[in-house]
Design an enzyme around this catalytic site. Structure first.
Site, PDB file in Angstrom:
ATOM      1  N   HIS A 198      -7.054  -6.030   1.178  1.00  0.00           N
ATOM      2  CA  HIS A 198      -5.933  -5.221   1.053  1.00  0.00           C
ATOM      3  C   HIS A 198      -4.706  -5.863   1.765  1.00  0.00           C
ATOM      4  CE1 HIS A 198      -3.791  -1.717  -0.442  1.00  0.00           C
ATOM      5  NE2 HIS A 198      -4.032  -1.043   1.005  1.00  0.00           N
TER       6      HIS A 198
ATOM      7  N   SER B 117       0.722  -1.066   0.205  1.00  0.00           N
ATOM      8  CA  SER B 117      -0.020   0.126  -0.051  1.00  0.00           C
ATOM      9  C   SER B 117       1.099   1.306  -0.034  1.00  0.00           C
ATOM     10  CB  SER B 117      -1.037   0.069   1.167  1.00  0.00           C
ATOM     11  OG  SER B 117      -2.216   0.567   0.905  1.00  0.00           O
TER      12      SER B 117
END
Ligand code: MCU
Length: 413
Positions: free
Chosen positions: A361, A227
């Site tokens: 995620h 990320s």
């Protein structure tokens, strides 16, 4: 992940109105060199122009030098273009990644590598933890993880945990200039957090090189992060040539995605992070980037050129089709295009792009395990015959390629 927040749910993100992208009507922003940006000297390279006016709605031709002239046709010429791309990223997006400071010292004790850095003025100290692998013989290959790894690491690879937030704080736009990097270089230094962290990775490698008791083989180093930290990982790989393998995970906009393609997705009604949004969220980029974000066509670089700074070293881009905010089309197509530089260089299989959805995620799906293993084997564990020929997505995109690419891929002699 420590220090990270999950991406905001799509419903809570106020869609910022992107100004229309025009090509020529607005004069380009000032392009003066930020202080302290010495491009590494390569005697045979042409001078990089100090003032660049650029406008291109398509992804810039990787092989066309910014000063004009003929396209790059040899690997030697690529070194000049590489230097140029590095310089442009520092000027317009990232801020300056300073060279090695005058003093780097280190000590290793109890699994902690303590690093002290000075550059004529104040000194700073930071430390990383090193977890030795459970098998293999020292000196060990190692992976530097921003925060902590969120990919499975082979049991013969050491893990070096890098608290990147300690070097440059990434809280919100108010964190600009906070962190140890800025203690050393001043709160007004042009570097955003991604540049400051890349500088930090280089200092970790410096420290490992002078500290044999840490038992790390600095010719077999990887870097990873997910990320926001994945954005950091790809930039570290781009700026530190001693990194053999770069593995950004779900880095999305600001990492594997191209600004132009993210804007395109946004224009198609998708809730994708764009340049104009990203600068309102955090300090990953230099302040110098702000003037471009509402007109990314004026950027002389885009993120398909990051692989051009890494080539021919190993690069595995891991992405996720199930997170709209990351820009699945943008990330996949940007890096697929970037891989053309590896093709031109004659090493297409030193770069992989793998994009798989249906997982959270930063949760690594088992379906990507064989690909990850192949890259570790080839670049860290010395198994040259492994299959790293990987370009795949489980998404299906209607990508108007001619709208974004008007160049062909040469073969570099
Ligand atoms: C994908 O990386 C970021 C993203 O750029 C941000 O907009 C969001 O807030 O956080 C993501 C992240 O770092 O999640 C852990």
């Amino acid at each position: 992940l420590p220090g990270n927040q999950p991406p905001p749910p799509s419903t809570t993100i106020p869609p910022p109105a992107d100004p229309p992208i025009t090509t020529t009507s607005t004069p380009p922003p000032p392009t003066s060199l930020p202080t302290g940006a010495p491009p590494p000297p390569i005697p045979f390279c042409a001078t990089i122009p100090g003032n660049i006016t650029y406008s291109n709605t398509r992804l810039p031709d990787p092989f066309l030098p910014i000063g004009g002239g003929t396209r790059v046709s040899t690997k030697g010429q690529w070194e000049c273009r590489r230097r140029e791309i590095s310089e442009l990223f520092q000027r317009y997006e990232l801020g300056v990644v300073p060279p090695k400071p005058s003093s780097v010292t280190a000590s290793f004790s109890g699994g902690t590598l303590s690093i002290t850095v000075a550059n004529g003025g104040p000194s700073i100290s930071f430390s990383v933890s090193i977890t030795a692998p459970s098998t293999g013989t020292a000196p060990f290959p190692a992976i530097i993880a921003y925060g902590a790894p969120s990919i499975p690491v082979p049991n013969s690879v050491a893990v070096i945990r890098f608290n990147n937030d300690d070097i440059a704080v990434q809280q919100n736009t108010g964190s600009r200039g906070s962190g140890k990097f800025y203690t050393l270089y001043g709160n007004n230094h042009s570097a955003g957090a991604l540049a400051a962290w890349a500088w930090g990775v280089s200092r970790i490698v410096d420290a490992l090189e002078i500290t044999p008791s840490a038992r790390i083989d600095t010719t077999r180093l990887a870097v990873t992060g997910c990320s926001r930290n994945g954005k950091g990982a790809i930039v570290a790989g781009a700026f530190e040539p001693r990194i053999a393998l770069t593995i950004p995970q779900e880095s999305g906009s600001g990492g594997s995605a191209c600004w132009r393609l993210s804007d395109y997705q946004k224009s198609q009604g998708q809730n994708v992070q764009t340049a104009s949004q990203i600068i309102t969220e955090n300090v990953w980029f230099s302040k110098n980037f702000d003037t471009f974000t509402s007109q990314v066509s004026r950027l002389s670089v885009d993120h398909h050129l990051l692989p051009g700074l890494i080539v021919p070293r190993g690069l595995l881009v891991i992405e996720n089709t199930s997170q709209e905010w990351l820009g699945a089309l943008s990330s996949y197509q940007c890096q697929r295009v970037g891989r053309r530089i590896y093709e031109a260089y004659g090493v297409p299989n030193n770069m992989g792009v793998s994009q798989v959805g249906n997982h959270n995620h930063c949760a690594f799906p088992s379906s990507q395990q064989a690909e990850l293993t192949a890259f570790f084997n080839k670049f860290l564990l010395g198994q040259g015959s492994t299959n790293t020929s990987i370009v795949r997505t489980d998404g299906s995109f209607n990508f108007p390629e001619t709208q974004f690419i008007d160049w062909t891929t040469p073969t570099l002699a």
